[in-house]
Every structure is written in C-alpha cells, then in structure tokens.
Scaffold this motif. Structure first.
Motif, PDB file in Angstrom:
ATOM      1  N   TRP A 108       0.829  -1.210   0.000  1.00 50.15           N
ATOM      2  CA  TRP A 108       0.000   0.000   0.000  1.00 50.15           C
ATOM      3  C   TRP A 108       0.859   1.254   0.000  1.00 50.15           C
ATOM      4  CZ3 TRP A 108      -4.401   2.235  -0.989  1.00 50.15           C
ATOM      5  CH2 TRP A 108      -4.563   3.552  -0.565  1.00 50.15           C
ATOM      6  N   ILE A 112       0.517   1.793  -3.927  1.00 50.37           N
ATOM      7  CA  ILE A 112      -0.803   2.396  -4.087  1.00 50.37           C
ATOM      8  C   ILE A 112      -0.834   3.831  -3.574  1.00 50.37           C
ATOM      9  CG2 ILE A 112      -3.258   2.175  -3.549  1.00 50.37           C
ATOM     10  CD1 ILE A 112      -2.804  -0.835  -3.306  1.00 50.37           C
ATOM     11  N   ALA A 117      -2.638   3.938  -7.346  1.00 50.13           N
ATOM     12  CA  ALA A 117      -3.203   2.636  -7.703  1.00 50.13           C
ATOM     13  C   ALA A 117      -2.098   1.719  -8.202  1.00 50.13           C
ATOM     14  CB  ALA A 117      -4.271   2.780  -8.774  1.00 50.13           C
ATOM     15  N   CYS A 118      -2.363   0.441  -8.154  1.00 50.29           N
ATOM     16  CA  CYS A 118      -1.505  -0.546  -8.805  1.00 50.29           C
ATOM     17  C   CYS A 118      -1.615  -0.352 -10.311  1.00 50.29           C
ATOM     18  CB  CYS A 118      -1.953  -1.946  -8.392  1.00 50.29           C
ATOM     19  SG  CYS A 118      -1.376  -3.269  -9.466  1.00 50.29           S
ATOM     20  N   SER A 183      -6.428  -0.945  -4.362  1.00 50.63           N
ATOM     21  CA  SER A 183      -5.841  -0.140  -5.426  1.00 50.63           C
ATOM     22  C   SER A 183      -6.873   0.772  -6.063  1.00 50.63           C
ATOM     23  CB  SER A 183      -5.236  -1.068  -6.486  1.00 50.63           C
ATOM     24  OG  SER A 183      -4.600  -0.330  -7.488  1.00 50.63           O
TER      25      SER A 183
END
Length: 208
Positions: A108, A112, A117-118, A183
């Motif tokens: 995270w 993220i 976000a991924c 994500s």
C-alpha cells in the motif's frame, strides 16, 4: 605485367560499425512506466512519452516498436518489479502471517499510496475488456500474487497459525481481490493511511 596507369583503382571498403544507442533502453522504459502509471494508456500521448523518455520517435520505433508494444513491455517491467518486491517480503519458505501483514502494508505505502493505484489495476480497468494481451498480462500478474499468498498461507497452516479448516487457495484469492480493491480505492477516494491500515487489518482478520 605493368598496371595501366589509367586503370581504375577500387577503393578499399571499410565495414560500417554498428550504430551505438545514444540512450539506455531500460532507463527510457522506466520513464515510460512512470508516465503510463500516472496517466494510463490513452492519455499518455506519443509526444509526451518521447519527452519523458528523452528519445526520438525513430529511437522509440527502433527499440520498442509502437506505443502499444511499449506499453506491453512496461507492464512486463512493472510485473517484474512487483515480483521482486514479493520475493523480498514473502518469498522465503519461512514466510508466514506476520510477513503477509508487512507485505500488505508495504504494498500500500510504496505502490498504491505513492501512485494512487496498482498499475495492473489501472490497465485492467482501462484496457482489460478490449485488449487480449493486456488482459493476459493482468491475469498472469494476479496469478503470481495469488500463488505467493498460497505458499505463505500453507506455511502458516503447517505452523498452526491458521484454523484447521482454513483453505489456503480460496483465502489467497480473497486477499488478492482485496489488494486490487485497495488499489481502486486509492485511485478514487485516496483514504488516509490510518484508514488503510485499518482496512488491511480487517481484511487479514479473516486469517484469525
């Protein structure tokens, strides 16, 4: 026999040396990854990519192909980097629930929270329904994470850290799904770090 003084003398042919690239392809690919990660595929124009990568259009075509092939290569790079991250945190045969907690928190904070976000989640949402190659890469990426989680959960079960009726494969799929959900949440709502820590703790409470 005496050579005619007017006979044409053929010039000696010197083989051309192969042209050396004036840039590092891996550095250029890293820069492309940053732009694609930030903007997504469609919003990253070719002009912006060339500026970010610090290369010419011809260099891009010669080294990476077109924009789409560059994007697919960047997704491979991203998967490799996350794979290294997984190996570092939960790749050991001794990795168990504590390491899984640490990996989720690190994923995270470093992926993220830093980027929103991924990158694979972004790719899935933007192109996964209409590009088979992107969908395949997202599938392989998620399967890699799931496989790592299964290994950790099996270790945990052997150590008695999970309930006797705990099933590592369904649990690993649940955790993978939760990671991707985080994500998407990070891309849209940008929750606070304490809120995310609470979410991760709640998610992992299924292992208790």
């Amino acid at each position: 026999m005496v050579q005619n003084q007017y006979e044409l003398v053929r010039p000696r042919v010197v083989p051309l040396m192969p042209r050396v690239k004036e840039f590092d392809p891996e550095v250029a690919r890293e820069r492309a990854m940053s732009l694609f990660w930030e903007r997504g595929y469609e919003a990253a124009s070719l002009r912006d990519l060339l500026a970010a990568m610090k290369i010419s259009r011809q260099s891009l075509y010669n080294t990476f192909g077109d924009k789409r092939r560059l994007y697919l290569s960047v997704l491979d790079l991203y998967a490799e980097q996350v794979g290294t991250l997984i190996d570092a945190h939960i790749g050991s045969d001794r990795a168990s629930v504590n390491e899984l907690h640490g990996f989720m928190q690190y994923y995270w904070s470093e992926i993220i929270d830093d980027r929103g976000a991924c990158m694979m989640a972004i790719a899935a949402l933007e192109l996964g329904m209409r590009d088979e190659d992107v969908r395949s890469k997202v599938h392989d990426y998620l399967f890699g994470i799931e496989t790592a989680f299964v290994r950790v959960l099996r270790n945990a079960k052997k150590r008695g850290e999970l309930r006797d009726d705990a099933a590592p494969i369904p649990l690993a799929r649940y955790l993978t799904n939760s990671l991707m959900g985080l994500s998407v949440l990070g891309r849209g709502a940008r929750p606070s770090r304490p809120a995310i820590r609470q979410l991760i703790t709640t998610t992992l409470s299924i292992l208790d």
